[in-house]
Design a protein around this motif. Structure first.
Motif, PDB file in Angstrom:
ATOM      1  N   HIS A 120       0.838  -1.199   0.000  1.00 58.92           N
ATOM      2  CA  HIS A 120       0.000   0.000   0.000  1.00 58.92           C
ATOM      3  C   HIS A 120       0.875   1.251   0.000  1.00 58.92           C
ATOM      4  CE1 HIS A 120       0.773  -0.980   4.262  1.00 58.92           C
ATOM      5  NE2 HIS A 120       0.803   0.330   4.430  1.00 58.92           N
ATOM      6  N   LEU A 121       0.233   2.380  -0.223  1.00 58.43           N
ATOM      7  CA  LEU A 121       0.903   3.681  -0.276  1.00 58.43           C
ATOM      8  C   LEU A 121       0.389   4.531   0.880  1.00 58.43           C
ATOM      9  CD1 LEU A 121       2.844   5.255  -2.333  1.00 58.43           C
ATOM     10  CD2 LEU A 121       0.751   6.358  -3.134  1.00 58.43           C
ATOM     11  N   GLU A 122       1.286   4.870   1.803  1.00 63.67           N
ATOM     12  CA  GLU A 122       0.919   5.684   2.956  1.00 63.67           C
ATOM     13  C   GLU A 122       1.184   7.155   2.651  1.00 63.67           C
ATOM     14  OE1 GLU A 122       2.251   2.336   6.313  1.00 63.67           O
ATOM     15  OE2 GLU A 122       3.255   4.300   6.220  1.00 63.67           O
ATOM     16  N   ILE A 123       0.200   7.988   2.922  1.00 69.39           N
ATOM     17  CA  ILE A 123       0.341   9.434   2.741  1.00 69.39           C
ATOM     18  C   ILE A 123       0.092  10.090   4.095  1.00 69.39           C
ATOM     19  CG2 ILE A 123      -0.515  11.504   1.571  1.00 69.39           C
ATOM     20  CD1 ILE A 123      -1.402   9.722  -0.728  1.00 69.39           C
ATOM     21  N   GLY A 124       1.036  10.895   4.568  1.00 69.12           N
ATOM     22  CA  GLY A 124       0.871  11.505   5.880  1.00 69.12           C
ATOM     23  C   GLY A 124       1.958  12.514   6.183  1.00 69.12           C
ATOM     24  N   GLY A 125       2.114  12.786   7.471  1.00 73.89           N
ATOM     25  CA  GLY A 125       3.085  13.794   7.871  1.00 73.89           C
ATOM     26  C   GLY A 125       3.550  13.593   9.297  1.00 73.89           C
ATOM     27  N   SER A 126       4.567  14.367   9.680  1.00 73.68           N
ATOM     28  CA  SER A 126       5.178  14.255  10.998  1.00 73.68           C
ATOM     29  C   SER A 126       5.933  15.540  11.306  1.00 73.68           C
ATOM     30  CB  SER A 126       6.135  13.055  11.036  1.00 73.68           C
ATOM     31  OG  SER A 126       7.123  13.196  10.024  1.00 73.68           O
ATOM     32  N   PRO A 127       6.273  15.769  12.584  1.00 73.03           N
ATOM     33  CA  PRO A 127       7.071  16.955  12.917  1.00 73.03           C
ATOM     34  C   PRO A 127       8.552  16.774  12.599  1.00 73.03           C
ATOM     35  CG  PRO A 127       6.519  15.722  14.897  1.00 73.03           C
ATOM     36  CD  PRO A 127       5.782  15.064  13.776  1.00 73.03           C
ATOM     37  N   GLY A 128       9.012  15.507  12.474  1.00 68.03           N
ATOM     38  CA  GLY A 128      10.418  15.234  12.199  1.00 68.03           C
ATOM     39  C   GLY A 128      10.601  14.346  10.990  1.00 68.03           C
ATOM     40  N   LEU A 129      11.855  13.916  10.754  1.00 75.62           N
ATOM     41  CA  LEU A 129      12.174  13.149   9.564  1.00 75.62           C
ATOM     42  C   LEU A 129      11.642  11.723   9.596  1.00 75.62           C
ATOM     43  CD1 LEU A 129      15.885  14.153   8.770  1.00 75.62           C
ATOM     44  CD2 LEU A 129      13.836  14.747   7.474  1.00 75.62           C
ATOM     45  N   GLU A 130      11.390  11.160  10.770  1.00 73.43           N
ATOM     46  CA  GLU A 130      10.963   9.773  10.879  1.00 73.43           C
ATOM     47  C   GLU A 130       9.586   9.577  10.242  1.00 73.43           C
ATOM     48  OE1 GLU A 130      10.839   6.236  10.928  1.00 73.43           O
ATOM     49  OE2 GLU A 130      12.566   6.830  12.147  1.00 73.43           O
ATOM     50  N   SER A 131       9.554   8.763   9.169  1.00 72.45           N
ATOM     51  CA  SER A 131       8.295   8.510   8.454  1.00 72.45           C
ATOM     52  C   SER A 131       7.598   7.243   8.927  1.00 72.45           C
ATOM     53  CB  SER A 131       8.565   8.410   6.946  1.00 72.45           C
ATOM     54  OG  SER A 131       9.483   7.370   6.672  1.00 72.45           O
ATOM     55  N   PHE A 132       8.348   6.345   9.572  1.00 73.06           N
ATOM     56  CA  PHE A 132       7.720   5.141  10.108  1.00 73.06           C
ATOM     57  C   PHE A 132       6.887   5.527  11.333  1.00 73.06           C
ATOM     58  CE2 PHE A 132       7.427   1.371  12.741  1.00 73.06           C
ATOM     59  CZ  PHE A 132       7.118   0.372  11.826  1.00 73.06           C
ATOM     60  N   GLY A 133       5.605   5.211  11.306  1.00 77.59           N
ATOM     61  CA  GLY A 133       4.731   5.591  12.409  1.00 77.59           C
ATOM     62  C   GLY A 133       4.221   7.017  12.321  1.00 77.59           C
ATOM     63  N   MET A 134       4.353   7.648  11.153  1.00 79.51           N
ATOM     64  CA  MET A 134       3.835   9.016  10.994  1.00 79.51           C
ATOM     65  C   MET A 134       2.313   9.019  11.068  1.00 79.51           C
ATOM     66  SD  MET A 134       4.230   9.522   6.865  1.00 79.51           S
ATOM     67  CE  MET A 134       3.517   8.336   5.724  1.00 79.51           C
ATOM     68  N   GLU A 135       1.753  10.187  11.306  1.00 81.47           N
ATOM     69  CA  GLU A 135       0.294  10.335  11.229  1.00 81.47           C
ATOM     70  C   GLU A 135      -0.123  10.235   9.765  1.00 81.47           C
ATOM     71  OE1 GLU A 135      -1.889  13.095  13.704  1.00 81.47           O
ATOM     72  OE2 GLU A 135       0.015  13.837  14.501  1.00 81.47           O
ATOM     73  N   LYS A 136      -1.147   9.409   9.509  1.00 81.47           N
ATOM     74  CA  LYS A 136      -1.511   9.133   8.120  1.00 81.47           C
ATOM     75  C   LYS A 136      -2.836   9.772   7.720  1.00 81.47           C
ATOM     76  CE  LYS A 136      -0.840   4.648   8.645  1.00 81.47           C
ATOM     77  NZ  LYS A 136      -0.767   3.202   8.318  1.00 81.47           N
ATOM     78  N   SER A 137      -2.820  10.271   6.508  1.00 83.48           N
ATOM     79  CA  SER A 137      -4.036  10.799   5.893  1.00 83.48           C
ATOM     80  C   SER A 137      -4.794   9.688   5.185  1.00 83.48           C
ATOM     81  CB  SER A 137      -3.676  11.908   4.893  1.00 83.48           C
ATOM     82  OG  SER A 137      -4.774  12.229   4.078  1.00 83.48           O
ATOM     83  N   SER A 138      -4.053   8.766   4.544  1.00 83.45           N
ATOM     84  CA  SER A 138      -4.692   7.669   3.819  1.00 83.45           C
ATOM     85  C   SER A 138      -3.707   6.548   3.569  1.00 83.45           C
ATOM     86  CB  SER A 138      -5.271   8.166   2.488  1.00 83.45           C
ATOM     87  OG  SER A 138      -4.266   8.767   1.700  1.00 83.45           O
ATOM     88  N   ASP A 139      -4.254   5.324   3.394  1.00 83.10           N
ATOM     89  CA  ASP A 139      -3.500   4.154   2.955  1.00 83.10           C
ATOM     90  C   ASP A 139      -4.108   3.730   1.628  1.00 83.10           C
ATOM     91  OD1 ASP A 139      -1.688   3.122   5.344  1.00 83.10           O
ATOM     92  OD2 ASP A 139      -3.577   3.800   6.212  1.00 83.10           O
ATOM     93  N   VAL A 140      -3.338   3.851   0.562  1.00 82.91           N
ATOM     94  CA  VAL A 140      -3.898   3.715  -0.782  1.00 82.91           C
ATOM     95  C   VAL A 140      -3.363   2.459  -1.457  1.00 82.91           C
ATOM     96  CG1 VAL A 140      -4.353   4.930  -2.942  1.00 82.91           C
ATOM     97  CG2 VAL A 140      -3.813   6.234  -0.869  1.00 82.91           C
ATOM     98  N   CYS A 141      -4.248   1.761  -2.179  1.00 75.97           N
ATOM     99  CA  CYS A 141      -3.831   0.650  -3.026  1.00 75.97           C
ATOM    100  C   CYS A 141      -4.797   0.566  -4.203  1.00 75.97           C
ATOM    101  CB  CYS A 141      -3.791  -0.670  -2.258  1.00 75.97           C
ATOM    102  SG  CYS A 141      -5.379  -1.211  -1.601  1.00 75.97           S
ATOM    103  N   GLY A 142      -4.464  -0.252  -5.195  1.00 78.97           N
ATOM    104  CA  GLY A 142      -5.334  -0.403  -6.356  1.00 78.97           C
ATOM    105  C   GLY A 142      -4.643   0.005  -7.645  1.00 78.97           C
ATOM    106  N   PHE A 143      -5.449   0.019  -8.706  1.00 76.68           N
ATOM    107  CA  PHE A 143      -4.948   0.332 -10.047  1.00 76.68           C
ATOM    108  C   PHE A 143      -5.799   1.451 -10.645  1.00 76.68           C
ATOM    109  CE2 PHE A 143      -2.832  -3.484  -9.290  1.00 76.68           C
ATOM    110  CZ  PHE A 143      -1.951  -3.805 -10.303  1.00 76.68           C
TER     111      PHE A 143
END
Length: 313
Positions: A240-263
């Motif tokens: 899947h494709l995680e889209i989100g943000g965070s206050p720092g560089l760490e993207s693992f465990g960031m707050e997510k806007s959406s989890d996207v998959c499909g064609f």
């Protein structure tokens, strides 16, 4: 006959005068050599060339006759970013970093800010110990041997950190090299198109922008193909494709806007991420050849109505 002879001599003379203006097609054209001086503690560079830093003691006396040498243990950095499909090569042509005085330099494969790393420690194929190489000059050894050092990053972001207490210098040559299968991408432009692709490998790839951003999926092929549609809530899919943000560089465990998959070959809706740092993370199990094309632009107050995530201040 005399007229013909004079005409021939004149023609030869004209040709001789014109000849120096003709360029040799085999002449090597050397581009101007750039040497840039590092003046800021956090210096961001996006051009090839030489980067030079030199520190000399700045000792001053205060009103109370106390000697002030500033912050001798301050850690600074040359943060380098290049085009998405390149890696960064750094050659230390010269470095005078005294170990005994507390001086230290380090190459970081990626970026580090406030103890957090890009790419994420969890997603990179090397450990953080392998990604960080520390060095300095040990002047207690004899004879003194000057060695150049060479480093290469795994993505389009690299960092040279340095701590020079009183006196020291270095010259770093920076070069960019194209690669065939880029994975992690540090966003350089405030509005551009990008592509994330696992090339069929079991790996996670992240695109990170150091600003609040608006993300739009141009086309996507992620996960198992069921039908030509996109699911924005793929929380259980291993790809899947995680889209989100965070206050720092760490993207693992960031707050997510959406989890996207499909064609889909159709452009999706814009998602405004109002966080200090915006990230798009492609998670891949290795069972599918996943890829996504993205449009990324810097968000402003006019994008608040399409905000899908607002991080706390």
């Amino acid at each position: 006959m005399k007229a013909v002879l004079l005409f021939s001599i004149s023609l030869i003379s004209i040709c001789a005068k014109a000849w120096p203006t003709v360029k040799n097609p085999f002449e090597l054209i050397t581009p101007p050599h750039k040497v840039q001086t590092i003046s800021d503690c956090m210096h961001v560079a996006s051009e090839q060339g030489d980067y030079m830093f030199k520190k000399i003691p700045h000792i001053k006396t205060t009103k109370d006759n106390v000697i002030d040498i500033g912050n001798p243990m301050e850690v600074c950095g040359l943060y380098i970013v290049s085009e998405p499909d390149t890696v960064i090569e750094i050659t230390l042509k010269h470095f005078d970093i005294n170990c005994e005085a507390g001086g230290l330099m380090a190459f970081v494969d990626g970026w580090e800010l406030n103890g957090e790393y890009f790419p994420s420690v969890r997603d990179h194929h090397h450990t953080i110990e392998e990604r960080t190489i520390e060095f300095c000059n040990d002047y207690s050894q004899w004879p003194q041997i000057s060695h150049k050092k060479f480093f290469r990053s795994s993505q389009n972001a690299a960092l040279l950190q340095y701590r020079i207490p009183l006196r020291g210098s270095f010259i770093a040559n920076v070069r960019f090299r194209k690669i065939a299968e880029p994975c992690n991408i540090m966003v350089q432009d405030t509005a551009s198109f990008y592509s994330l692709n696992n090339y069929g490998h079991q790996r996670n790839c992240t695109l990170t922008a150091l600003f609040p951003a608006v993300i739009s999926i141009i086309n996507i092929k992620v996960g198992e193909r069921m039908d030509d549609k996109v699911n924005y809530e793929c929380t259980t899919s291993p790809d899947h494709l995680e889209i989100g943000g965070s206050p720092g560089l760490e993207s693992f465990g960031m707050e997510k806007s959406s989890d996207v998959c499909g064609f889909s070959e159709q452009q999706g809706p814009e998602q405004a991420i109002f966080c200090g740092i915006t990230s798009v993370r492609l998670v891949s199990s290795g069972k599918h050849r996943n890829k996504a094309a993205l449009m990324v632009r810097q968000a402003d107050e006019n994008d608040l109505e399409i905000a899908t995530l607002v991080c706390p201040l």
